[in-house]
Scaffold this active site. Sequence first.
Site, mmCIF file in Angstrom:
data_model
loop_
_atom_site.group_PDB
_atom_site.id
_atom_site.type_symbol
_atom_site.label_atom_id
_atom_site.label_comp_id
_atom_site.label_asym_id
_atom_site.label_seq_id
_atom_site.Cartn_x
_atom_site.Cartn_y
_atom_site.Cartn_z
ATOM 1 N N PHE A 247 0.730 -1.051 0.140
ATOM 2 C CA PHE A 247 -0.324 0.031 -0.146
ATOM 3 C C PHE A 247 0.957 1.120 -0.093
ATOM 4 O O PHE A 247 1.632 1.377 1.107
ATOM 5 C CB PHE A 247 -0.813 0.014 1.173
ATOM 6 C CG PHE A 247 -1.585 1.440 1.398
ATOM 7 C CD1 PHE A 247 -3.136 1.494 1.168
ATOM 8 C CD2 PHE A 247 -0.869 2.682 1.935
ATOM 9 C CE1 PHE A 247 -3.619 2.576 1.331
ATOM 10 C CE2 PHE A 247 -1.702 3.730 1.909
ATOM 11 C CZ PHE A 247 -3.092 3.986 1.568
ATOM 12 N N GLU A 248 0.817 1.887 -0.932
ATOM 13 C CA GLU A 248 1.501 3.362 -1.266
ATOM 14 C C GLU A 248 0.430 4.060 -2.071
ATOM 15 O O GLU A 248 0.068 3.865 -3.141
ATOM 16 C CB GLU A 248 2.858 3.379 -1.339
ATOM 17 C CG GLU A 248 3.261 2.953 -2.927
ATOM 18 C CD GLU A 248 4.866 2.857 -2.992
ATOM 19 O OE1 GLU A 248 5.528 3.108 -1.957
ATOM 20 O OE2 GLU A 248 5.054 3.147 -3.942
ATOM 21 N N ILE A 249 0.592 5.551 -1.819
ATOM 22 C CA ILE A 249 -0.020 6.427 -2.586
ATOM 23 C C ILE A 249 1.283 7.559 -2.775
ATOM 24 O O ILE A 249 1.644 7.818 -1.829
ATOM 25 C CB ILE A 249 -1.336 6.958 -2.124
ATOM 26 C CG1 ILE A 249 -2.405 6.056 -1.565
ATOM 27 C CG2 ILE A 249 -2.000 8.093 -3.242
ATOM 28 C CD1 ILE A 249 -3.662 6.619 -1.088
#
Length: 356
Positions: A247-249
């Site tokens: 999970f990364e933005i």
Amino acid sequence: MSLPRSPLVRYLLLAVGVVGLYTLLHKNYIYVPGAEPRVNACFTVLARNHDWRSLRDSMRQIEDRFNSRYNYPYVFLNDKPFSAEFINMTRSMTRAQVHYGQIPSEHWSYPEWINQTKAASRRKEMHEKGVMYGDSESYRHMCRFESGLFFQHPLMQQFDYYWRLEPGIKYECDINYDPFVYMKKNKIRYAWTIAIYELMNTIPTLWTSVRKFMHTHPDLIPPTNSLWWVSRDNGTTYNGCHFWSNFEIADLSFYRSKEYQTFFDFLDREGGFFYERWGDAPVHSIAAALFLQKEEVHWFNDIGYYHPGWQHCPSGNAWLDNRCTCDPNDKSKTITNANWGKCSHEWEMLPDTPRA
């Protein structure tokens, strides 16, 4: 045919017409009253053809919890051509635009400076020592691609932000706002939800190479950054903390920057993606620590997220307000309640950037 005389009926017909026109012009975006315009962003998914079933679960999660109201597009990438089955099974899960691309062979193969015999020998050694994915060749190509090449794909060039999505994950709380808009408004360049210790036997010489980079390119490292989070002795040693990058933005201008590109190219030449098993998570995290101030990195503490092995689960009012289904007290899953989750708490201890 005469128009209705009633002003109310005329008003309603006009409203229906406006909504219909808006839908035709913006068929990939569902208007949320009072919402700000979308950011130029996408979900990016690295997948294989047989992943379609678990990806349908992942897409159902993110669509139900968030994207059905915003319809951000998806970009699927694969080192092989996508099958008709994969395309049909994933495209049917969203009203948003969906793009499918094949990874260029030069981004999923050995660079000319890698000794493949040596790389094979090192994989064998790591497998014998019980290192996770120690003997996997494809895993190493994946880590290198995710570390510094995914955003170079032609399909990614049109976007300014990206949100990584993987097979088999769960979003366990509603996301009642747009994280992309939040990041753009607050000038955040990297965001995460789980921080964890790295398996140090996968990266025995990574920090040695990072120190060589710091010595070679001191001009690229700002005087204030987030280095304290990964090194308590001003860069002498690495404590193993990293953002779990499944999970990364991110603001893609960070990855496209001279600083990050120079950093990745330097590490790539060191050979550790193939001679060891350097992962994209420590590479991204160390780069964020080197080049970004604390205020440019954000913990989405209110997003409930599960990846096989660990979860982040909000508590208190956020758990109730966002209709969460995870258990924040489950020590077997909730990273902030486990010793491995110490990195999350230590992020909050990182001193704020001094202001003049």
